[in-house]
Design an enzyme around this catalytic site. Sequence first.
Site, PDB file in Angstrom:
ATOM      1  N   SER A  51       7.568  -1.012  -9.804  1.00 46.16           N
ATOM      2  CA  SER A  51       6.680  -0.014  -9.348  1.00 46.16           C
ATOM      3  C   SER A  51       5.938  -0.397  -8.160  1.00 46.16           C
ATOM      4  O   SER A  51       6.712  -0.468  -7.086  1.00 46.16           O
ATOM      5  CB  SER A  51       5.366  -0.065 -10.374  1.00 46.16           C
ATOM      6  OG  SER A  51       4.894   1.196 -10.620  1.00 46.16           O
ATOM      7  N   HIS A 108       8.138   3.623 -18.002  1.00 47.82           N
ATOM      8  CA  HIS A 108       7.695   2.932 -16.871  1.00 47.82           C
ATOM      9  C   HIS A 108       7.606   1.522 -17.372  1.00 47.82           C
ATOM     10  O   HIS A 108       6.377   1.182 -17.845  1.00 47.82           O
ATOM     11  CB  HIS A 108       6.587   3.606 -16.170  1.00 47.82           C
ATOM     12  CG  HIS A 108       6.148   3.029 -14.986  1.00 47.82           C
ATOM     13  ND1 HIS A 108       6.942   3.258 -13.898  1.00 47.82           N
ATOM     14  CD2 HIS A 108       5.194   2.341 -14.371  1.00 47.82           C
ATOM     15  CE1 HIS A 108       6.326   2.582 -12.719  1.00 47.82           C
ATOM     16  NE2 HIS A 108       5.341   1.989 -13.136  1.00 47.82           N
TER      17      HIS A 108
HETATM   18  C1  GTR Z   1       0.929   4.239 -10.360  1.00 51.20           C
HETATM   19  C2  GTR Z   1       1.326   4.616  -9.106  1.00 51.20           C
HETATM   20  C3  GTR Z   1       2.890   4.772  -8.939  1.00 51.20           C
HETATM   21  C4  GTR Z   1       3.125   3.446  -9.387  1.00 51.20           C
HETATM   22  C5  GTR Z   1       2.404   2.668 -10.592  1.00 51.20           C
HETATM   23  C6  GTR Z   1       2.469   0.964 -10.718  1.00 51.20           C
HETATM   24  O1  GTR Z   1      -0.389   4.606 -10.844  1.00 51.20           O
HETATM   25  O2  GTR Z   1       1.140   6.301  -8.976  1.00 51.20           O
HETATM   26  O3  GTR Z   1       2.911   4.570  -7.481  1.00 51.20           O
HETATM   27  O4  GTR Z   1       3.066   2.229  -8.243  1.00 51.20           O
HETATM   28  O5  GTR Z   1       1.029   2.656 -10.449  1.00 51.20           O
HETATM   29  O6  GTR Z   1       2.582   0.446  -9.526  1.00 51.20           O
HETATM   30  O7  GTR Z   1       2.356   0.739 -11.776  1.00 51.20           O
END
Ligand code: GTR
Length: 422
Positions: free
Chosen positions: A263, A402
């Site tokens: 991420s 995610h």
């Molecule tokens: C989210 C963000 C993403 C991603 C994520 C993370 O809130 O919008 O770009 O980087 O965090 O790092 O888990």
Amino acid sequence: MRHTLLLSALLIWAATSAGQNKNAPVNYDESKVPTFEVPDVLTCADGSRVKTRKQWEHKRRPELMKMFGEQEYGLTPGQTGIKVKHELVATNNNALGGLATQKQVRFVFTGTNGQTHEALLLLYLPNNTAKRVPVIIGYNFHGNQTTTLQDDVISSPSKDLMQSAGSEKWVRGEQQRRWSYEAALRRGYAVATMCYHDICPDSPGLLAKGVLPLFPGYNEGQRTPDEWGTIGVWAWGYSRIADYLQKKEPRIDGKRMVVMGHSRLGKTALWAGVQDERFQVVISNNSGCGGAALSKRVFGENIARITASFPHWFCPAFNAYSENEAALPFDQHELLALIAPRYVYVASAEDDQWADPKGEYLSACYAGAAYQLYEASSPSEAQLQEVKLHHNVGYHIRPGGHDVTEYDWQCFLDFCDKAFSR
Ligand code: GTR
């Protein structure tokens, strides 16, 4: 002179105050993706075309690096005078059920202004071989102690600063499922991790509590348009971990170092891998906007949203592209291209539409132009339906959201085996 000053002040104001719209619409409809032209990796700013490796390395690559530095992540300071001392805090030769030797190393950074800052590295070395081993370096989100249930793993120093009351996130073993240490060790890889907040806290109000005040000229709260954001600072930290492993840890093969991140840390791994050519393999997991995903598709998270939620991640000049992706003179496939001919891996998840899996895949395809200069392979658009591709630019997509899963690790390890011809 006064006019020039006024003009510069206005430009700085325009670059830093534009954009950052936290209510900007988010598109998840493929039919609403704007028609856009993918900037050509091999066409230079002066219109000439790159035909040779030499032209790529001496002209186009530096030009692209400059664009990403000045307009997205900010410039990484050159001579910093920062010294780093490494102190072995603890060793356990029989960790993780005997699979690993566990080392914990304190990094003490000292700036030329005398200020110091500390971070803690956790390193696992495989016990099943006496040979020098490749290493996978990845930051964790909530402290080394969350990555394993090993009860002698010391809590990262940033825990006290960052942990909010009642939060379970920093509890021992809480992120264990994201760290397939055993799988990596069994396959002969060392793994090194550090909490990213140890390098620079991920909070606009706490930036002065990390390494930043050690840098010459650091001016809290006063940012120039091309001043680096925290992604740049974390990337710098990845290189400091590489320094230690390469120079001070005899069990590590410094020619086989992998940088990985999930991420926001996937975005960081890419920028670190671009700048530091010691990383032979670069792995970005679900990195999305500002990572592997093409910005110009404006699908899922977009520049307005990301710069509004995380103004400290990028340089202020990046705000100019908020709700204005069409104006970008570059796109993220060119970030991947900058890693050529080294190995880069992009991992997506089907339900992680916020990170735009298709945009991540297309980026991997379009980066191929630079790889072709080295006769190295990359995926092609025709392979979009395939779930796992092992070219020099690798890719997989898996079901689910995610996250970093055991399956993701297996794919990363397979890819590293290929890169290192194991
Ligand atoms: C989210 C963000 C993403 C991603 C994520 C993370 O809130 O919008 O770009 O980087 O965090 O790092 O888990």
